[in-house]
Design an enzyme around this catalytic site. Structure first.
Site, PDB file in Angstrom:
ATOM      1  N   ASP A   1       0.803  -1.215   0.000  1.00  0.00           N
ATOM      2  CA  ASP A   1       0.000   0.000   0.000  1.00  0.00           C
ATOM      3  C   ASP A   1       0.844   1.277   0.000  1.00  0.00           C
ATOM      4  O   ASP A   1       2.001   1.275   0.414  1.00  0.00           O
ATOM      5  CB  ASP A   1      -0.872   0.049   1.266  1.00  0.00           C
ATOM      6  N   ASP A   2       0.193   2.337  -0.397  1.00  0.00           N
ATOM      7  CA  ASP A   2       0.631   3.732  -0.210  1.00  0.00           C
ATOM      8  C   ASP A   2       1.687   4.197  -1.207  1.00  0.00           C
ATOM      9  O   ASP A   2       2.120   5.339  -1.151  1.00  0.00           O
ATOM     10  CB  ASP A   2       1.164   3.998   1.207  1.00  0.00           C
TER      11      ASP A   2
ATOM     12  N   HIS B   1      -6.155   3.215  -3.770  1.00  0.00           N
ATOM     13  CA  HIS B   1      -6.066   3.419  -2.307  1.00  0.00           C
ATOM     14  C   HIS B   1      -6.374   4.872  -1.952  1.00  0.00           C
ATOM     15  O   HIS B   1      -5.870   5.382  -0.963  1.00  0.00           O
ATOM     16  CB  HIS B   1      -4.666   3.011  -1.844  1.00  0.00           C
TER      17      HIS B   1
ATOM     18  N   HIS C   1      -4.952   9.573   0.845  1.00  0.00           N
ATOM     19  CA  HIS C   1      -4.973   8.816   2.094  1.00  0.00           C
ATOM     20  C   HIS C   1      -5.715   9.490   3.252  1.00  0.00           C
ATOM     21  O   HIS C   1      -5.289   9.426   4.405  1.00  0.00           O
ATOM     22  CB  HIS C   1      -3.541   8.472   2.536  1.00  0.00           C
TER      23      HIS C   1
ATOM     24  N   TYR D   1      -6.628   3.295   6.135  1.00  0.00           N
ATOM     25  CA  TYR D   1      -6.845   2.874   7.534  1.00  0.00           C
ATOM     26  C   TYR D   1      -7.918   1.784   7.647  1.00  0.00           C
ATOM     27  O   TYR D   1      -8.334   1.443   8.752  1.00  0.00           O
ATOM     28  CB  TYR D   1      -7.246   4.060   8.428  1.00  0.00           C
TER      29      TYR D   1
ATOM     30  N   HIS E   1       3.538  -2.357   3.216  1.00  0.00           N
ATOM     31  CA  HIS E   1       3.645  -1.000   2.659  1.00  0.00           C
ATOM     32  C   HIS E   1       4.995  -0.866   1.961  1.00  0.00           C
ATOM     33  O   HIS E   1       6.033  -0.921   2.636  1.00  0.00           O
ATOM     34  CB  HIS E   1       3.522   0.044   3.767  1.00  0.00           C
TER      35      HIS E   1
HETATM   36 NI    NI Z   1      -2.551   3.128   3.408  1.00  0.00          NI
END
Ligand code: NI
Length: 279
Positions: free
Chosen positions: A93-94, A143, A147, A184, A234
């Site tokens: 992720d991210d 995603h 965020h 989250y 991540h």
């Molecule tokens: Ni995230």
């Protein structure tokens, strides 16, 4: 397996084992890491400025309307039958970020396909990496743009977070994501409605963003997955990427086959707004 039950569905399996901090929205100990919000402030999103929020300003149409949303294409046919094989889906992720290229090298060397849940705001700076993901057989998911905790945003902002990222990925790769992972893991019914894509949570939270420790990442990544699981990592953290070769080796020794999230669900059409944390 469908999980439309609780807000914190994503950590339902692992929470019992590890007393993980609450993932619930608005809770002080919500998970995530500071990097996305830090980069969010570097590139303010006009749709999420406090002023726009407080004054209830209708978002200005400063970007072209995306083509009309049609029914998402069916996922590609699964190359692996996860009703037979012991499958696991690794998710990152991210990103993309500074270590994503190295991660792609590692995955290619191990002939493993993973799923990347990208932040839209990171796409333009890493076009080659995003193209590479698709070209090398990974799945790219949405995603959000920057965020945020979507449960704190009005629905039009939730939709903008989703749409801008769909557009960014499509602009670069020619394909739009079919899966969404809420930042989250924070969703409620209103957000689920506004996102209107299948919501992919996880069955294993490695807590890599918290500990940033290679050994811990390896231990969690190798020991915790169960058949049909979805593992949360991540790729914006160096210790995570450093752990990946050992995680792959350890999971292979446990008999796992690595699949993308869509492959994990065997080409079955996932329902928009519904939560999925494992097969
Ligand atoms: Ni995230």
């Amino acid at each position: 397996m469908l999980l439309g039950l609780v807000l914190a569905a994503g950590c339902a399996q692992s929470a019992a084992k590890r007393a993980e901090p609450s993932r619930a929205r608005g809770a002080g100990g919500r998970t995530g890491d500071p990097t996305p919000s830090a980069s969010a402030s570097a590139e303010p999103d006009p749709a999420t400025t406090p002023a726009a929020h407080e004054n209830h300003i209708v978002p200005q149409p400063d970007e072209p309307e995306p083509p009309p949303e049609e029914e998402p294409p069916a996922p590609p046919p699964a190359r692996v039958d996860c009703s037979v094989r012991k499958c696991v889906a690794l998710t990152f992720d991210d990103g993309p970020g500074a270590y994503t290229g190295r991660l792609l090298d590692q995955l290619r060397a191990a002939r493993v396909h993973a799923t990347f849940f990208l932040l839209g705001q990171n796409v333009a700076g890493h076009r080659d990496l995003v193209r590479r993901m698709v070209q090398e057989g990974h799945e790219v998911g949405n995603h959000s743009w920057s965020h945020p905790d979507l449960t704190t945003l009005p629905s039009w902002e939730v939709r903008a977070q989703v749409r801008r990222t769909q557009q960014a990925v499509h602009d670069v790769t020619g394909v739009a994501p079919v899966l969404f992972r809420p930042p989250y893991g924070a969703v409620d019914e209103r957000v689920a409605d506004a996102v209107d894509m299948p919501l992919i949570l996880w069955s294993v939270d490695t807590l890599d963003w918290l500990h940033r420790d290679v050994r811990r990442n390896i231990t969690a990544g190798v020991r915790e997955p169960r058949r049909g699981g979805i593992v949360l990592f991540h790729d914006i953290h160096r210790p995570t990427v450093a752990a990946v070769p050992s995680v792959l080796e350890g999971l292979r020794e446990r008999g796992f086959t690595f699949v993308t999230v869509s492959e994990l669900f065997g080409g079955r059409r996932l329902v928009p707004g519904r939560r999925y944390a494992e097969r």
